[in-house]
Design a protein around this motif. Structure first.
Motif, PDB file in Angstrom:
ATOM      1  N   ALA A   5      -7.986   9.795  -2.793  1.00  0.00           N
ATOM      2  CA  ALA A   5      -8.463   8.417  -2.709  1.00  0.00           C
ATOM      3  C   ALA A   5      -7.888   7.576  -3.843  1.00  0.00           C
ATOM      4  O   ALA A   5      -7.478   6.430  -3.648  1.00  0.00           O
ATOM      5  N   ALA A   6      -7.834   8.164  -5.034  1.00  0.00           N
ATOM      6  CA  ALA A   6      -7.257   7.458  -6.180  1.00  0.00           C
ATOM      7  C   ALA A   6      -5.773   7.192  -5.963  1.00  0.00           C
ATOM      8  O   ALA A   6      -5.268   6.097  -6.264  1.00  0.00           O
ATOM      9  N   LEU A   7      -5.060   8.178  -5.401  1.00  0.00           N
ATOM     10  CA  LEU A   7      -3.615   8.037  -5.196  1.00  0.00           C
ATOM     11  C   LEU A   7      -3.291   6.955  -4.182  1.00  0.00           C
ATOM     12  O   LEU A   7      -2.353   6.174  -4.384  1.00  0.00           O
ATOM     13  N   THR A   8      -4.047   6.876  -3.074  1.00  0.00           N
ATOM     14  CA  THR A   8      -3.741   5.860  -2.063  1.00  0.00           C
ATOM     15  C   THR A   8      -3.923   4.444  -2.617  1.00  0.00           C
ATOM     16  O   THR A   8      -3.141   3.542  -2.301  1.00  0.00           O
ATOM     17  N   SER A   9      -4.942   4.256  -3.441  1.00  0.00           N
ATOM     18  CA  SER A   9      -5.132   2.940  -4.061  1.00  0.00           C
ATOM     19  C   SER A   9      -4.090   2.666  -5.135  1.00  0.00           C
ATOM     20  O   SER A   9      -3.598   1.549  -5.274  1.00  0.00           O
ATOM     21  N   LEU A  10      -3.762   3.697  -5.909  1.00  0.00           N
ATOM     22  CA  LEU A  10      -2.767   3.525  -6.965  1.00  0.00           C
ATOM     23  C   LEU A  10      -1.404   3.168  -6.371  1.00  0.00           C
ATOM     24  O   LEU A  10      -0.645   2.392  -6.965  1.00  0.00           O
ATOM     25  N   MET A  11      -1.080   3.711  -5.199  1.00  0.00           N
ATOM     26  CA  MET A  11       0.163   3.370  -4.519  1.00  0.00           C
ATOM     27  C   MET A  11       0.248   1.864  -4.264  1.00  0.00           C
ATOM     28  O   MET A  11       1.269   1.225  -4.534  1.00  0.00           O
ATOM     29  N   SER A  12      -0.827   1.292  -3.739  1.00  0.00           N
ATOM     30  CA  SER A  12      -0.802  -0.132  -3.400  1.00  0.00           C
ATOM     31  C   SER A  12      -0.769  -1.005  -4.653  1.00  0.00           C
ATOM     32  O   SER A  12      -0.085  -2.028  -4.691  1.00  0.00           O
ATOM     33  N   LEU A  13      -1.501  -0.597  -5.678  1.00  0.00           N
ATOM     34  CA  LEU A  13      -1.477  -1.351  -6.933  1.00  0.00           C
ATOM     35  C   LEU A  13      -0.082  -1.323  -7.555  1.00  0.00           C
ATOM     36  O   LEU A  13       0.427  -2.341  -8.036  1.00  0.00           O
ATOM     37  N   HIS A  14       0.536  -0.154  -7.556  1.00  0.00           N
ATOM     38  CA  HIS A  14       1.886   0.009  -8.098  1.00  0.00           C
ATOM     39  C   HIS A  14       2.881  -0.850  -7.315  1.00  0.00           C
ATOM     40  O   HIS A  14       3.777  -1.479  -7.892  1.00  0.00           O
ATOM     41  N   GLU A  15       2.723  -0.894  -5.990  1.00  0.00           N
ATOM     42  CA  GLU A  15       3.650  -1.642  -5.135  1.00  0.00           C
ATOM     43  C   GLU A  15       3.626  -3.134  -5.430  1.00  0.00           C
ATOM     44  O   GLU A  15       4.644  -3.812  -5.301  1.00  0.00           O
ATOM     45  N   VAL A  16       2.473  -3.670  -5.829  1.00  0.00           N
ATOM     46  CA  VAL A  16       2.377  -5.097  -6.155  1.00  0.00           C
ATOM     47  C   VAL A  16       3.391  -5.465  -7.242  1.00  0.00           C
ATOM     48  O   VAL A  16       4.175  -6.406  -7.099  1.00  0.00           O
ATOM     49  N   SER A  17       3.397  -4.705  -8.332  1.00  0.00           N
ATOM     50  CA  SER A  17       4.303  -4.989  -9.447  1.00  0.00           C
ATOM     51  C   SER A  17       5.731  -4.578  -9.124  1.00  0.00           C
ATOM     52  O   SER A  17       6.687  -5.253  -9.536  1.00  0.00           O
ATOM     53  N   THR A  18       5.891  -3.480  -8.386  1.00  0.00           N
ATOM     54  CA  THR A  18       7.240  -3.024  -8.025  1.00  0.00           C
ATOM     55  C   THR A  18       7.953  -4.073  -7.189  1.00  0.00           C
ATOM     56  O   THR A  18       9.128  -4.413  -7.450  1.00  0.00           O
ATOM     57  N   ALA A  19       7.281  -4.606  -6.163  1.00  0.00           N
ATOM     58  CA  ALA A  19       7.884  -5.645  -5.318  1.00  0.00           C
ATOM     59  C   ALA A  19       8.221  -6.880  -6.141  1.00  0.00           C
ATOM     60  O   ALA A  19       9.275  -7.509  -5.944  1.00  0.00           O
ATOM     61  N   PHE A  20       7.350  -7.221  -7.085  1.00  0.00           N
ATOM     62  CA  PHE A  20       7.583  -8.404  -7.924  1.00  0.00           C
ATOM     63  C   PHE A  20       8.845  -8.230  -8.774  1.00  0.00           C
ATOM     64  O   PHE A  20       9.742  -9.096  -8.769  1.00  0.00           O
TER      65      PHE A  20
END
Length: 453
Positions: free
Chosen positions: A320-335
């Motif tokens: 559960a932590a990993l699936t949320s961390l993926m999306s949080l990480h993607e926000v900054s990665t895409a930016f």
């Protein structure tokens, strides 16, 4: 990078599972049960579900509209819909919020891995004082939390670096079904314990005497937190949606999945807790201090089963932590990928390193180094306070005000109706909620956080 060159999710299932994975995380498995325990159980759940429908779904659709319209990272998406006006600053605030949350969220995610390892090797055995001491000594250790922080961030990096379809979508199709299977196994085991019916009754038999303003506002805040609103996650994922994606149906499906996981988390925890006489309002310590003791007592006559359930539970928590961390990480990665014009892999590495540094200092502030405490709060607590109690409500409030009152009406309607291919029967209901209901509710949450109401 223009919209034509932008990656997209490859399937409808991928869209639902990836975006649901963003919402389904520690907010559901960790925060929801203790919030329900502190606020009357069934009464809280009923109000929470109403808040998801009235507040969460419209806010999610709003971010979907902005993200898909912009076809870019969250900051640029707001800029494109706002026509380059000052409203575009909301997008930058969303990216900053996601970045800061990634740093300290990775610390807690690392704790989940540590507890999974401890359960595997049989270290989660003892009396309540042992579990309390175990958590304190581990969280204040200068080395072990950092090791697991690095592990969880490297796992996230490997997924994000592979892109949208081969990384995020593929991982979500594997992790989300596995998360559900583990959740159902533990729910069945918990509900079969002697005295479990008291926990089930606590979750599904409303006690109307428990209703007060704190329950309402707590449920509002939990719906906001649980659905990952205003962190940039929903907006970023929506930028990978195709023009055929039905935004309203997707938001409803994600809201249903998210709420199901939250309720199942309650069924996983409270029947076991009532079975051994543990108070349901144990608070934030429920997962790392109270629950290991619950598993120890509940399966005292079947130590192998208790060991397996504890191991599966912390594996579930880690997923559960990993699936949320993926999306949080993607926000900054895409930016960084789009604004700095660097490769996706380099952008993901940049985010991993910088958020890792943030996480290290947050972890150190919990006891390893006294100098990282300011005005009685650790750096970890400051990050949690600033993002959770200031940035999230503020970004959510401004997003609703912008989309409801200032965004081009035609653009909003076109996105909502997929350019006229959908009937959009509830468009005006949605717009009313975004203009009036959501901002007022979020304002109440914000003022309540500071004790002003």
């Amino acid at each position: 990078m223009d919209g034509a060159a932008r990656a997209n999710f490859g399937s409808r299932l991928g869209i639902i599972l990836a975006t649901a994975g963003s919402a389904v995380g520690l907010g559901n498995v960790w925060r929801f049960p203790y919030m329900a325990g502190q606020n009357g159980g069934a009464v809280f759940i009923i109000i929470y579900l109403a808040c998801v429908l009235l507040l969460g779904i419209p806010c999610m659709i709003s971010e979907f509209i902005i993200g898909r319209h912009g076809q870019s990272n969250t900051a640029r998406a707001f800029s494109r819909m706002a026509g380059g006006s000052a409203w575009s600053l909301i997008g930058y605030m969303g990216v900053l919020t996601g970045f800061l949350i990634t740093g300290y969220y990775a610390v807690v995610s690392g704790w989940c891995l540590q507890y999974m390892w401890a359960a595997l090797i049989g270290h989660l055995r003892g009396d309540p004082d042992y579990f309390r001491q175990y958590f304190t000594e581990f969280s204040q250790d200068p080395v072990r939390p950092i090791f697991w922080l690095v592990v969880i961030l490297l796992l996230t990096f490997l997924i994000i670096a592979h892109g949208v379809r081969d990384g995020i979508e593929r991982a979500s199709k594997l992790l989300m079904p596995l998360l559900f299977i583990l959740l159902l196994i533990i729910v069945v085991a918990s509900c079969m314990l002697p005295g479990a019916e008291k926990g089930i009754e606590f979750l599904f038999k409303p006690d109307l005497t428990m209703i007060n303003s704190d329950v309402f506002l707590g449920a509002l805040g939990q719906s906001f937190y649980s659905l990952s609103i205003a962190m940039g996650c929903i907006c970023t994922y929506a930028s990978y949606f195709s023009r055929q994606t039905n935004l309203t149906n997707s938001a409803l499906q994600i809201g249903i999945i998210d709420s199901m996981v939250a309720i199942l988390a309650g069924l996983m925890i409270f029947p076991a807790a009532f079975s051994v006489g543990v108070n349901p309002d144990s608070g934030p310590s429920l997962i790392f201090i109270t629950l290991p003791n619950v598993f120890e007592q509940a399966f005292a006559d079947m130590p192998v089963v208790g060991w397996a359930i504890a191991l599966l539970f912390f594996l579930l928590l880690s997923l559960a932590a990993l699936t949320s961390l993926m999306s949080l990480h993607e926000v900054s990665t895409a930016f960084f990928h789009e604004e700095l014009h660097i490769s996706r892999r380099r952008a993901a590495l940049l985010v991993t390193v910088t958020t890792g540094i943030v996480g290290v200092f947050c972890s150190f502030s919990l006891g390893a180094y006294d100098g990282l405490v300011l005005f009685g709060r650790s750096l970890f607590d400051w990050f949690d306070f600033i993002t959770g109690q200031i940035f999230l409500p503020l970004v959510g409030f401004l997003t609703c005000i912008f989309l409801g009152w200032f965004a081009p009406y035609k653009d909003v309607r076109d996105e909502y109706t997929n350019w006229g291919t959908l009937r959009g029967r509830f468009f005006h209901v949605f717009l009313f909620q975004v203009k009036y209901v959501c901002p007022l509710c979020i304002l109440f949450i914000f003022l309540h956080q500071f004790g002003l109401i």
